[in-house]
Design an enzyme around this catalytic site. Structure first.
Site, PDB file in Angstrom:
ATOM      1  N   GLU A 116     -91.989  -7.971 -18.396  1.00 52.53           N
ATOM      2  CA  GLU A 116     -90.759  -7.244 -18.725  1.00 52.53           C
ATOM      3  C   GLU A 116     -90.106  -7.768 -20.005  1.00 52.53           C
ATOM      4  O   GLU A 116     -88.964  -7.433 -20.313  1.00 52.53           O
ATOM      5  CB  GLU A 116     -89.793  -7.303 -17.545  1.00 52.53           C
ATOM      6  CG  GLU A 116     -90.285  -6.448 -16.374  1.00 52.53           C
ATOM      7  CD  GLU A 116     -89.492  -6.624 -15.099  1.00 52.53           C
ATOM      8  OE1 GLU A 116     -88.716  -7.592 -14.997  1.00 52.53           O
ATOM      9  OE2 GLU A 116     -89.671  -5.799 -14.192  1.00 52.53           O
ATOM     10  N   HIS A 139     -82.633 -10.882 -15.572  1.00 53.24           N
ATOM     11  CA  HIS A 139     -83.014  -9.816 -14.641  1.00 53.24           C
ATOM     12  C   HIS A 139     -83.294 -10.463 -13.296  1.00 53.24           C
ATOM     13  O   HIS A 139     -84.021 -11.461 -13.204  1.00 53.24           O
ATOM     14  CB  HIS A 139     -84.257  -9.071 -15.121  1.00 53.24           C
ATOM     15  CG  HIS A 139     -84.921  -8.273 -14.034  1.00 53.24           C
ATOM     16  ND1 HIS A 139     -84.262  -7.286 -13.329  1.00 53.24           N
ATOM     17  CD2 HIS A 139     -86.176  -8.338 -13.509  1.00 53.24           C
ATOM     18  CE1 HIS A 139     -85.084  -6.773 -12.426  1.00 53.24           C
ATOM     19  NE2 HIS A 139     -86.249  -7.401 -12.505  1.00 53.24           N
ATOM     20  N   HIS A 141     -82.923  -9.718  -8.587  1.00 51.03           N
ATOM     21  CA  HIS A 141     -82.945  -8.736  -7.507  1.00 51.03           C
ATOM     22  C   HIS A 141     -81.777  -8.985  -6.543  1.00 51.03           C
ATOM     23  O   HIS A 141     -81.990  -9.468  -5.426  1.00 51.03           O
ATOM     24  CB  HIS A 141     -84.277  -8.804  -6.769  1.00 51.03           C
ATOM     25  CG  HIS A 141     -85.465  -8.511  -7.632  1.00 51.03           C
ATOM     26  ND1 HIS A 141     -86.754  -8.853  -7.266  1.00 51.03           N
ATOM     27  CD2 HIS A 141     -85.564  -7.905  -8.841  1.00 51.03           C
ATOM     28  CE1 HIS A 141     -87.593  -8.467  -8.230  1.00 51.03           C
ATOM     29  NE2 HIS A 141     -86.889  -7.893  -9.188  1.00 51.03           N
ATOM     30  N   HIS A 212     -84.710  -1.452  -7.314  1.00 47.99           N
ATOM     31  CA  HIS A 212     -85.499  -2.536  -7.913  1.00 47.99           C
ATOM     32  C   HIS A 212     -84.666  -3.782  -8.176  1.00 47.99           C
ATOM     33  O   HIS A 212     -84.970  -4.849  -7.653  1.00 47.99           O
ATOM     34  CB  HIS A 212     -86.144  -2.042  -9.216  1.00 47.99           C
ATOM     35  CG  HIS A 212     -86.955  -3.074  -9.937  1.00 47.99           C
ATOM     36  ND1 HIS A 212     -87.802  -2.754 -10.971  1.00 47.99           N
ATOM     37  CD2 HIS A 212     -87.045  -4.423  -9.805  1.00 47.99           C
ATOM     38  CE1 HIS A 212     -88.389  -3.845 -11.426  1.00 47.99           C
ATOM     39  NE2 HIS A 212     -87.935  -4.887 -10.744  1.00 47.99           N
TER      40      HIS A 212
END
Length: 265
Positions: A116, A139, A141, A212
């Site tokens: 990513e 990033h 979750h 996601h």
């Protein structure tokens, strides 16, 4: 491998700190999530002796010659307690077609940046082009933001998603002032996701990848983490109220407007 100066060491230590927060919150299962930092302005002179590796996707030409810290593909966030093991510092070549690892990446012989990385690069380069001082991307979750992104109605509107979180706590309105953008489900690591994320983070503090995760940028990784952490608190409070059997009343729009005016949000 290069010797890190104190400025770079300080940023790497923040990576260590944030990585453990993400793991402790159960926001980073297995190799989920990633962190990047643009170190170009503080790294100093770099003597490259490592072998160059090619990117499998096209990177923005503007990132040519820049230097980044990034978590490795397949590496676990919790292993960033040793940033040089699960992460690396790399320099992108002059054509933005490849990179050389100049520090870290000891977890494997064929260490490479997270898949990513394209999203991170596009975000940081778009902000740099506008003179915005963001140097870091996180990033992860976050459980409640992901859960809320499964809601059949709230997930369909960034404005509704934002206001659902804002109304649960004045601090969410104050510390995520530009709101939360929801990006409809895209294939992870795709260029489509990278482009939509970049567009969202030019106007929002947090972008939620539907079903996601979430991503934010900031002047350092602590600031980027804070945006996600505060946004998730709003989602968590909302879902707790639903679980208790009632739709929360929330802070009124009038009160939020006063908050916006008084704090110049």
């Amino acid at each position: 491998m290069i010797k890190l100066n104190n400025a770079v060491k300080a940023e790497i230590e923040k990576v260590h700190e944030v990585s453990q927060y993400l793991w402790q919150r159960e926001w980073a299962e297995r190799n989920g999530g990633n962190i990047s930092i643009d170190l170009t302005d503080i790294i100093g002179n770099v003597n490259i002796t490592a072998q160059e590796q090619l990117f499998s996707i096209v990177m923005p030409q503007s990132c040519a010659g820049r230097v980044y810290f990034v978590k490795g593909t397949g590496q676990r966030i919790r292993e960033l307690r040793e940033p040089g093991y699960a992460g690396c510092i790399l320099k992108i070549n002059d054509s933005a077609t490849g990179f050389c690892i100049i520090w870290g990446g000891t977890a494997s012989e064929h260490f490479a940046p997270t898949s990513e990385f394209i999203s991170h690069i596009k975000i940081l380069e778009a902000k740099r082009a506008l003179g915005i001082a963001d140097k870091s991307v996180v990033h992860t979750h976050p459980l409640e933001l992901i859960a809320l992104s499964h809601h059949p109605d709230i997930s369909k509107s960034s404005d509704l998603f934002t206001n659902t979180c804002w109304k649960m706590l004045p601090e969410v309105r104050a510390f995520v002032p530009r709101g939360i953008g929801v990006i409809p489900y895209c294939l992870p690591s795709s260029e489509e996701l990278a482009d939509k994320t970049t567009e969202s983070l030019l106007v929002n503090d947090v972008a939620v990848w539907e079903k996601h995760g979430a991503i934010a940028s900031g002047r350092d990784v602590l600031v980027a983490f804070d945006y996600i952490d505060v946004a998730n608190k709003g989602a968590k409070l909302y879902l707790k109220c639903l679980a208790a059997g009632y739709e929360p009343e929330g802070v009124s729009q009038e009160s939020m407007d006063i908050l916006k005016r008084e704090f110049n949000l």
